[in-house]
Design a protein around this motif. Sequence first.
Motif, PDB file in Angstrom:
ATOM      1  N   LEU A  16       0.822  -1.206   0.000  1.00  0.00           N
ATOM      2  CA  LEU A  16       0.000   0.000   0.000  1.00  0.00           C
ATOM      3  C   LEU A  16       0.856   1.257   0.000  1.00  0.00           C
ATOM      4  N   GLU A  17       1.907   1.265   0.796  1.00  0.00           N
ATOM      5  CA  GLU A  17       2.756   2.455   0.843  1.00  0.00           C
ATOM      6  C   GLU A  17       3.414   2.713  -0.501  1.00  0.00           C
ATOM      7  N   GLU A  18       3.826   1.668  -1.170  1.00  0.00           N
ATOM      8  CA  GLU A  18       4.425   1.847  -2.501  1.00  0.00           C
ATOM      9  C   GLU A  18       3.379   2.314  -3.505  1.00  0.00           C
ATOM     10  N   ALA A  19       2.180   1.735  -3.436  1.00  0.00           N
ATOM     11  CA  ALA A  19       1.124   2.096  -4.386  1.00  0.00           C
ATOM     12  C   ALA A  19       0.645   3.530  -4.197  1.00  0.00           C
ATOM     13  N   LEU A  20       0.634   3.995  -2.949  1.00  0.00           N
ATOM     14  CA  LEU A  20       0.107   5.325  -2.651  1.00  0.00           C
ATOM     15  C   LEU A  20       1.185   6.406  -2.578  1.00  0.00           C
ATOM     16  N   ALA A  21       2.435   6.015  -2.724  1.00  0.00           N
ATOM     17  CA  ALA A  21       3.535   6.988  -2.653  1.00  0.00           C
ATOM     18  C   ALA A  21       3.399   8.118  -3.671  1.00  0.00           C
ATOM     19  N   PRO A  22       2.954   7.859  -4.913  1.00  0.00           N
ATOM     20  CA  PRO A  22       2.832   8.971  -5.867  1.00  0.00           C
ATOM     21  C   PRO A  22       1.860  10.057  -5.431  1.00  0.00           C
ATOM     22  N   PHE A  23       1.007   9.756  -4.475  1.00  0.00           N
ATOM     23  CA  PHE A  23       0.021  10.731  -4.020  1.00  0.00           C
ATOM     24  C   PHE A  23       0.465  11.437  -2.726  1.00  0.00           C
TER      25      PHE A  23
END
Length: 412
Positions: free
Chosen positions: A358-365
């Motif tokens: 989740l942290e990797e997936a949401l990092a761009p935001f």
Amino acid sequence: MTERVRNWAGNIEFGAARVHRPATVEQVQQIVAGAEQVRVLGSGHSFNPIADTDGDLVSLAGLPADVRIDAERGTVSVAGGVRYGDLARQLDAAGYALHNLGSLPHISVAGAVATGTHGSGVGLGNLATAVAGIELVTGDGELVTLRRGDADFDGSVVALGCLGAVVRVTLDIVPAYQVSQHVFEHLPRAELDAHWDEIAAAGYSVSLFTGWAGDTVDQVWVKRRDGDAPAPAELFGAAPAAGARHPIAALSPVNCTEQGGVPGPWHMRLPHFKLEFTPSSGEELQTEYFVARADAVAAFAAVERVRHLVVPVLQISEIRTVAADTLWLSPHYERDSVALHFTWVPNLDLVLPAVDALEEALAPFGARPHWGKVFRHAPRYPRSADFAALAARLDPRGAFRNAFVRRHVLAE
């Protein structure tokens, strides 16, 4: 033998050499002044070691729970260890209310404020935004008062226990109001993307519950204040529930606040769970990330890309909104936010791979974690350096610092 204390979830055993339960503010001052390292424990509803210490652990639950309403100023002053649910009952009896409450009324005022804990509502700031003043015991045992408008105030409210022991909090209050709660089921996933803004603003407070596994959102809880427009017959394809519901469909709704559109006092509808019952599932871990509300639809898609790791260890996920604020370490600092909350199975080893994904997936935001829940990394905040300077000024000997604070908050 040293007393062993655990958090509510039971996943953290605090390593304190001594545990204190002072009955007066003067005792808090003496304990803090004499401690080399000290942390303050709220109601224990954090899921990480934010309150841990190998020195002295102080619970404020034993301080006098006096509630002082100032009708002229529109505020209430309360001891920091008091729970929101207990405060709310006294306020309502006197004809007053808070602007918002969290999902659980069981959390302490000081602990919830210090971590930026929140309710839901596109126009509602987190619980800390109601704070008009705080009294804290600093590392030398001095009692310091900070009020809204003071130069250091915005850095001192969501402060993660870094600045001192918050022994009293003053909150803004409003006239008491009524809330009704409607639950809608099986919102088509495509409709969430197409009508996100309308759904998020469908009530005074709105929460969506999903398992991220199918093509529908399981439930939408819409809480409406007296005077709001009537609840719709359906919500973008989601139908009204035929009866009371628990966010986790397999569990009995007996512990949940009343639904079905029956009006009731604000403090008995805004939380999801009743004060007298066990909150949520009772056996769980929690994680929560905040991204800009404008990025919500893209963030939903990002979560779905890693759902093969999320779903197997997930009990339920909640989507909420929180309005922007000016508090330096608030997860909603200068950003209207969407909250992506995950209630996990109570096994950290199984959960951490999902958290990493989740942290990797949401990092761009630029995702910001909830300070009191399970996470790996926290980003630097725009005012992080200012907060570090404030902490050095109010706690120059570092009495309130622990490993969590040094890693996630005050790291260079």
